[in-house]
Design a protein around this motif. Structure first.
Motif, PDB file in Angstrom:
ATOM      1  N   VAL A  16       1.441  -7.742  -5.315  1.00 36.89           N
ATOM      2  CA  VAL A  16       0.570  -6.679  -5.570  1.00 36.89           C
ATOM      3  C   VAL A  16       0.653  -6.105  -6.904  1.00 36.89           C
ATOM      4  N   VAL A  17      -0.314  -5.808  -7.573  1.00 37.09           N
ATOM      5  CA  VAL A  17      -0.049  -5.341  -8.870  1.00 37.09           C
ATOM      6  C   VAL A  17      -0.832  -3.754  -8.983  1.00 37.09           C
ATOM      7  N   ARG A  18      -0.182  -2.818  -9.442  1.00 35.62           N
ATOM      8  CA  ARG A  18      -0.612  -1.301  -9.484  1.00 35.62           C
ATOM      9  C   ARG A  18      -0.308  -0.874 -10.719  1.00 35.62           C
ATOM     10  N   PRO A  19      -1.152  -0.283 -11.396  1.00 38.74           N
ATOM     11  CA  PRO A  19      -1.186   0.404 -12.867  1.00 38.74           C
ATOM     12  C   PRO A  19      -0.227   1.552 -12.426  1.00 38.74           C
ATOM     13  N   GLY A  69      -1.348   2.661 -24.570  1.00 40.11           N
ATOM     14  CA  GLY A  69      -2.400   3.413 -25.143  1.00 40.11           C
ATOM     15  C   GLY A  69      -3.353   3.878 -24.128  1.00 40.11           C
ATOM     16  N   SER A  70      -3.127   3.789 -22.951  1.00 37.05           N
ATOM     17  CA  SER A  70      -4.233   3.976 -21.898  1.00 37.05           C
ATOM     18  C   SER A  70      -3.360   5.252 -21.138  1.00 37.05           C
ATOM     19  N   GLU A  71      -4.253   5.674 -20.034  1.00 40.40           N
ATOM     20  CA  GLU A  71      -3.598   6.485 -18.988  1.00 40.40           C
ATOM     21  C   GLU A  71      -4.406   6.355 -17.861  1.00 40.40           C
ATOM     22  N   VAL A  72      -3.609   5.958 -16.825  1.00 38.66           N
ATOM     23  CA  VAL A  72      -4.453   5.718 -15.372  1.00 38.66           C
ATOM     24  C   VAL A  72      -4.335   6.936 -14.381  1.00 38.66           C
ATOM     25  N   GLY A  73      -3.488   7.864 -14.760  1.00 36.74           N
ATOM     26  CA  GLY A  73      -3.496   8.956 -13.789  1.00 36.74           C
ATOM     27  C   GLY A  73      -2.811   8.400 -12.495  1.00 36.74           C
ATOM     28  N   GLY A  74      -3.067   9.298 -11.230  1.00 35.19           N
ATOM     29  CA  GLY A  74      -2.616   9.086 -10.208  1.00 35.19           C
ATOM     30  C   GLY A  74      -3.350   8.274  -9.116  1.00 35.19           C
ATOM     31  N   ALA A  75      -2.928   7.980  -7.963  1.00 34.65           N
ATOM     32  CA  ALA A  75      -3.761   7.287  -6.803  1.00 34.65           C
ATOM     33  C   ALA A  75      -5.168   7.916  -6.779  1.00 34.65           C
ATOM     34  N   PRO A  76      -6.042   6.867  -6.645  1.00 35.65           N
ATOM     35  CA  PRO A  76      -7.355   7.337  -6.361  1.00 35.65           C
ATOM     36  C   PRO A  76      -7.626   7.877  -5.060  1.00 35.65           C
ATOM     37  N   SER A  77      -7.108   7.822  -3.940  1.00 38.66           N
ATOM     38  CA  SER A  77      -6.981   8.095  -2.773  1.00 38.66           C
ATOM     39  C   SER A  77      -5.917   8.217  -1.692  1.00 38.66           C
ATOM     40  N   GLN A  78      -5.463   8.888  -0.768  1.00 36.33           N
ATOM     41  CA  GLN A  78      -4.368   8.893  -0.019  1.00 36.33           C
ATOM     42  C   GLN A  78      -4.257   7.729   0.930  1.00 36.33           C
ATOM     43  N   GLU A  79      -5.345   6.661   0.889  1.00 33.95           N
ATOM     44  CA  GLU A  79      -5.314   5.666   1.704  1.00 33.95           C
ATOM     45  C   GLU A  79      -4.836   4.324   1.055  1.00 33.95           C
ATOM     46  N   HIS A  80      -4.412   4.427  -0.325  1.00 27.54           N
ATOM     47  CA  HIS A  80      -3.731   3.338  -0.926  1.00 27.54           C
ATOM     48  C   HIS A  80      -2.141   3.360  -0.564  1.00 27.54           C
ATOM     49  N   LEU A  81      -2.106   2.459   0.560  1.00 23.97           N
ATOM     50  CA  LEU A  81      -0.720   2.218   1.201  1.00 23.97           C
ATOM     51  C   LEU A  81      -0.027   0.813   1.008  1.00 23.97           C
ATOM     52  N   LEU A  82       1.158   1.111   0.963  1.00 23.74           N
ATOM     53  CA  LEU A  82       2.084  -0.108   1.331  1.00 23.74           C
ATOM     54  C   LEU A  82       2.780   0.454   2.706  1.00 23.74           C
ATOM     55  N   VAL A  83       2.727  -0.612   3.627  1.00 26.25           N
ATOM     56  CA  VAL A  83       3.185  -0.479   5.027  1.00 26.25           C
ATOM     57  C   VAL A  83       4.223  -1.210   5.177  1.00 26.25           C
ATOM     58  N   PHE A  84       5.504  -1.136   5.792  1.00 23.13           N
ATOM     59  CA  PHE A  84       6.606  -1.748   5.894  1.00 23.13           C
ATOM     60  C   PHE A  84       6.909  -1.527   7.567  1.00 23.13           C
ATOM     61  N   TYR A  85       6.753  -2.426   8.283  1.00 25.09           N
ATOM     62  CA  TYR A  85       7.176  -2.444   9.690  1.00 25.09           C
ATOM     63  C   TYR A  85       8.840  -2.645   9.870  1.00 25.09           C
ATOM     64  N   VAL A  86       9.345  -1.437  10.610  1.00 26.53           N
ATOM     65  CA  VAL A  86      11.022  -1.700  10.474  1.00 26.53           C
ATOM     66  C   VAL A  86      11.248  -1.431  12.041  1.00 26.53           C
ATOM     67  N   ASP A  87      11.556  -2.387  12.865  1.00 25.18           N
ATOM     68  CA  ASP A  87      11.632  -2.179  14.459  1.00 25.18           C
ATOM     69  C   ASP A  87      12.725  -1.667  14.574  1.00 25.18           C
ATOM     70  N   PHE A 121       5.352   8.407   2.919  1.00 22.67           N
ATOM     71  CA  PHE A 121       5.893   8.980   1.631  1.00 22.67           C
ATOM     72  C   PHE A 121       5.095   8.701   0.308  1.00 22.67           C
ATOM     73  N   GLU A 122       5.366   9.638  -0.465  1.00 29.31           N
ATOM     74  CA  GLU A 122       4.337   9.697  -1.649  1.00 29.31           C
ATOM     75  C   GLU A 122       5.345   9.533  -3.121  1.00 29.31           C
ATOM     76  N   ASP A 123       4.985   8.567  -3.668  1.00 32.63           N
ATOM     77  CA  ASP A 123       5.831   8.424  -5.122  1.00 32.63           C
ATOM     78  C   ASP A 123       5.250   9.322  -6.155  1.00 32.63           C
ATOM     79  N   LEU A 124       5.730   9.298  -7.226  1.00 35.47           N
ATOM     80  CA  LEU A 124       5.367  10.250  -8.425  1.00 35.47           C
ATOM     81  C   LEU A 124       3.976  10.234  -8.723  1.00 35.47           C
ATOM     82  N   ASP A 125       3.181   9.145  -8.509  1.00 32.56           N
ATOM     83  CA  ASP A 125       1.970   8.708  -8.992  1.00 32.56           C
ATOM     84  C   ASP A 125       0.937   9.051  -8.019  1.00 32.56           C
ATOM     85  N   GLY A 126       1.521   9.465  -6.697  1.00 30.33           N
ATOM     86  CA  GLY A 126       0.499   9.869  -5.738  1.00 30.33           C
ATOM     87  C   GLY A 126       0.298   8.517  -4.581  1.00 30.33           C
TER      88      GLY A 126
END
Length: 138
Positions: A16-19, A69-87, A121-126
């Motif tokens: 998964v690649v994220r700016p 040289g670019s700026e991407v800003g924060g997350a475009p929505s609150q539904e951009h998730l990585l989910v880990f299942y820890v039983d 949990f939210e990171d510093l990019d949102g």
């Protein structure tokens, strides 16, 4: 063994690649919180800086990149998730503490499903990570 030729091979690795505008800080947060290893780091590779995080024995990686040289800003929505299942609930509680210790903020999920037996949990990019306290059942 039956093989479906229309699917990607089962032994493929998912990346998964994220700016981000914060490669160094994000790398540190995710390594501390989730125990990822730094698999690769690059600077000015065809105009991009970045890191690849993961574990050499896991079939997934997370790559954070910044186009110089670019700026991407924060997350475009609150539904951009990585989910880990820890039983295991003890392992889940330890993982939640590590997220907070690494600088992630505990936030309320916009989808109530993730709040039933998980924490968001939210990171510093949102961007958000959900730790679910259940086994993955599909």
């Amino acid at each position: 063994m039956e093989f479906n030729f229309n699917m990607i091979p089962q032994d493929s690795t998912l990346r998964v690649v994220r700016p981000t505008d914060n490669v160094s800080q994000i790398s540190t947060m995710y390594r501390q919180a989730l125990g990822f290893d730094l698999l690769k780091q690059f600077e000015d590779y065809d105009g991009f800086d970045g890191v690849v995080l993961g574990h050499k024995h896991h079939p997934y990686h997370i790559e954070f990149v910044h186009k110089i040289g670019s700026e991407v800003g924060g997350a475009p929505s609150q539904e951009h998730l990585l989910v880990f299942y820890v039983d295991c609930s003890q392992a889940w509680e330890r993982a939640c503490r590590k997220m907070i210790d690494a600088g992630f903020a505990v936030v309320e999920s916009s989808n109530p499903y993730w709040e039933q037996v998980g924490k968001t949990f939210e990171d510093l990019d949102g961007y958000r990570i959900v730790l679910q306290n259940r086994d993955w059942d599909f």
